[in-house]
Design a protein around this motif. Structure first.
Motif, short mmCIF file in Angstrom:
data_model
loop_
_atom_site.label_atom_id
_atom_site.label_comp_id
_atom_site.label_asym_id
_atom_site.label_seq_id
_atom_site.Cartn_x
_atom_site.Cartn_y
_atom_site.Cartn_z
N UNK A 83 0.82 -1.20 0.00
CA UNK A 83 0.00 0.00 0.00
C UNK A 83 0.85 1.25 0.00
N UNK A 84 0.20 2.40 0.13
CA UNK A 84 0.92 3.67 0.07
C UNK A 84 0.47 4.59 1.20
N UNK A 85 1.46 5.18 1.86
CA UNK A 85 1.21 6.19 2.89
C UNK A 85 1.83 7.49 2.39
N UNK A 86 0.97 8.43 1.99
CA UNK A 86 1.44 9.71 1.46
C UNK A 86 1.39 10.76 2.57
N UNK A 87 2.51 11.39 2.84
CA UNK A 87 2.62 12.41 3.89
C UNK A 87 2.97 13.74 3.25
N UNK A 88 2.14 14.74 3.43
CA UNK A 88 2.40 16.07 2.90
C UNK A 88 2.73 17.03 4.05
N UNK A 89 3.99 17.08 4.42
CA UNK A 89 4.41 17.93 5.52
C UNK A 89 5.33 17.20 6.48
N UNK A 90 5.86 17.93 7.44
CA UNK A 90 6.76 17.36 8.45
C UNK A 90 5.93 16.78 9.59
N UNK A 91 6.51 15.79 10.29
CA UNK A 91 5.79 15.11 11.38
C UNK A 91 6.56 15.20 12.68
N UNK A 92 5.81 15.13 13.77
CA UNK A 92 6.40 15.09 15.11
C UNK A 92 5.56 14.14 15.94
N UNK A 93 6.20 13.15 16.57
CA UNK A 93 5.48 12.19 17.40
C UNK A 93 5.79 12.44 18.86
N UNK A 169 1.13 16.45 13.92
CA UNK A 169 1.52 16.14 15.30
C UNK A 169 0.80 14.86 15.74
N UNK A 170 1.57 13.90 16.23
CA UNK A 170 1.02 12.62 16.67
C UNK A 170 1.23 12.50 18.17
N UNK A 171 0.15 12.39 18.92
CA UNK A 171 0.20 12.29 20.38
C UNK A 171 -0.25 10.88 20.75
N UNK A 172 0.72 10.01 21.06
CA UNK A 172 0.43 8.60 21.32
C UNK A 172 0.41 8.33 22.83
N UNK A 173 -0.76 8.51 23.44
CA UNK A 173 -0.99 8.25 24.86
C UNK A 173 -0.04 9.04 25.77
N UNK A 174 0.52 10.11 25.25
CA UNK A 174 1.47 10.90 26.05
C UNK A 174 0.77 11.68 27.15
N UNK A 175 -0.55 11.89 27.02
CA UNK A 175 -1.28 12.64 28.05
C UNK A 175 -2.01 11.72 29.02
N UNK A 176 -1.72 10.43 28.94
CA UNK A 176 -2.36 9.49 29.85
C UNK A 176 -1.61 9.39 31.17
#
Length: 426
Positions: A83-93, A169-176
């Protein structure tokens, strides 16, 4: 209504992990020479969705549903199997300890992670005090991160990302984890991300946080997207599922999980392709064939799998490398390399190098072995009862051949009372 920019587009994205038990199987899995016999586990099974600028998407699901794996692909930390994951922009996890080096201090980790996110040294210096203030770590900022609690790590990671300029911006359970005051402050800052037009993926098991943050919810269920839609539509269905699931007995719960996990092990891209073909036929039979051709590439594995050409090329390189090592290290001709390829292993002992020189026609005339010269001295020895020439040689630390040469002996026979000369090698 103005159409918002698509920042993330997933098209039939999958992610497979090899469940290799033995070390040899792990090597096979890395090079993809052999695929048979190694069990697979498909953490993500062909998901498709789009995310837009200014959108906050909540991602929910039970443990092991594929949430984190999916978001790692969004962040670019891992690549899809197909498959394909297209990302348009910078990311921060933002995840607990993500990208942190435990042995470094909090301050050093700020600099390291900010550099990884594309900030310059000048930008980091300008923002350093603000990041430290937002993290609320105080003097702990100069302590190693390995001494931090999970809440402190979350604070530091969130503070760094707050001052980055990522588009996604990806927030992976960081506020738990962490105290409620910091959590609320972080959620308020996340709302500002949305106002700035950033795309936010938000993972949390808290329905209250989801209600406060998410415009839309994706429900991951054992590698599939079970529902994708507005919070008011998806969240009630998820909560009803959890109530029903929690009423199961222990055996019922284990049986339910086993059924879905077994499906993740037996999943195939051919099955995914067939499901998509059926879906297209139901939607619009007139365009189904055209869409199937357009999406054909989405159902084949990408660069993770080593093709036959690459395998053959690697095999040839390996053979040439072994041959060159034979030729250079053992100074063999190419003809002898082809005739005796195993000599790299069997004849590499230093004691055999001279023999190989002569056996394989090494250039240059081999020097004849020098015959030791012995000088007979006044050292004499009287043979005692039961002694042999070999025993005398060992006792005197002299070779048998040297004694025989010094005494002009034709054999190793000695008699009691016989006086022999013990030479000294020079």
């Amino acid at each position: 209504m103005v159409e918002k920019k698509v920042t993330v587009a997933a098209n039939h994205v999958t992610k497979r992990f090899d469940l290799a038990e033995r070390q040899s199987d792990k090597v096979k899995a890395v090079f993809k020479f052999w695929g048979k016999g190694i069990p697979n586990f498909w953490a993500v099974k062909g998901v498709s969705f789009e995310a837009h600028a200014g959108e906050t998407i909540g991602v929910i699901g039970t443990n092991g549903s594929g949430k984190s794996t999916l978001l790692e692909m969004v962040a670019g930390l891992t690549q899809p199997t197909s498959g394909h994951m297209t990302i348009n922009g910078s990311t921060s996890i933002i995840a607990i300890g993500a990208g942190m080096r435990p042995q470094l201090t909090g301050r050093a980790n700020i600099r390291l992670k900010a550099l990884m996110q594309g900030m310059t040294e000048k930008e980091i210096d300008a923002k350093m005090d603000d990041i430290i203030e937002f993290s609320e770590l105080g003097d702990f900022i100069d302590q190693p991160v390995k001494s931090y609690s999970s809440g402190m790590k979350s604070k530091l990671g969130f503070a760094i990302s707050v001052y980055s300029d990522a588009d996604i911006v990806i927030i992976d359970e960081a506020l738990s984890v962490g105290d409620p005051t910091f959590t609320q402050k972080s959620m308020e800052r996340t709302k500002r991300f949305k106002e700035e037009g950033k795309t936010i993926f938000f993972v949390s098991h808290s329905a209250a946080q989801m209600r406060q943050m998410a415009d839309r919810v994706i429900w991951m269920h054992y590698g599939d997207i079970r529902m994708d839609g507005p919070f008011d539509k998806v969240m009630p269905e998820y909560e009803r599922f959890l109530k029903r699931f929690n009423r199961f007995s222990e055996n019922e719960r284990l049986a339910y999980q086993k059924r879905y996990k077994d499906a993740q092990k037996t999943f195939t891209l051919a099955h995914l392709k067939q499901l998509e073909r059926n879906r297209q036929m139901l939607l619009d039979p007139s365009t189904a064939l055209k869409r199937q051709k357009e999406d054909e590439h989405a159902f084949t594995e990408g660069s993770e799998k080593m093709g036959w050409f690459t395998r053959a090329f690697l095999l040839v390189i390996t053979i040439l490398t072994v041959g060159l090592m034979n030729k250079q290290l053992l100074n063999m001709s190419w003809a002898n390399v082809m005739a005796h390829p195993t000599h790299l292993i069997t004849n590499f002992a230093p004691s055999k190098l001279a023999q190989l020189d002569q056996r394989h026609g090494r250039t240059g005339s081999p020097k004849p072995a020098e015959t030791p010269v012995y000088t007979a001295t006044q050292n004499t020895y009287t043979v005692k009862d039961g002694e042999t020439l070999v025993g005398i040689a060992e006792k005197a630390n002299i070779s048998v051949e040297a004694i025989m040469q010094a005494n002009h002996m034709t054999d190793q026979v000695v008699n009691p009372g016989q006086v022999i000369i013990l030479p000294v090698e020079r």
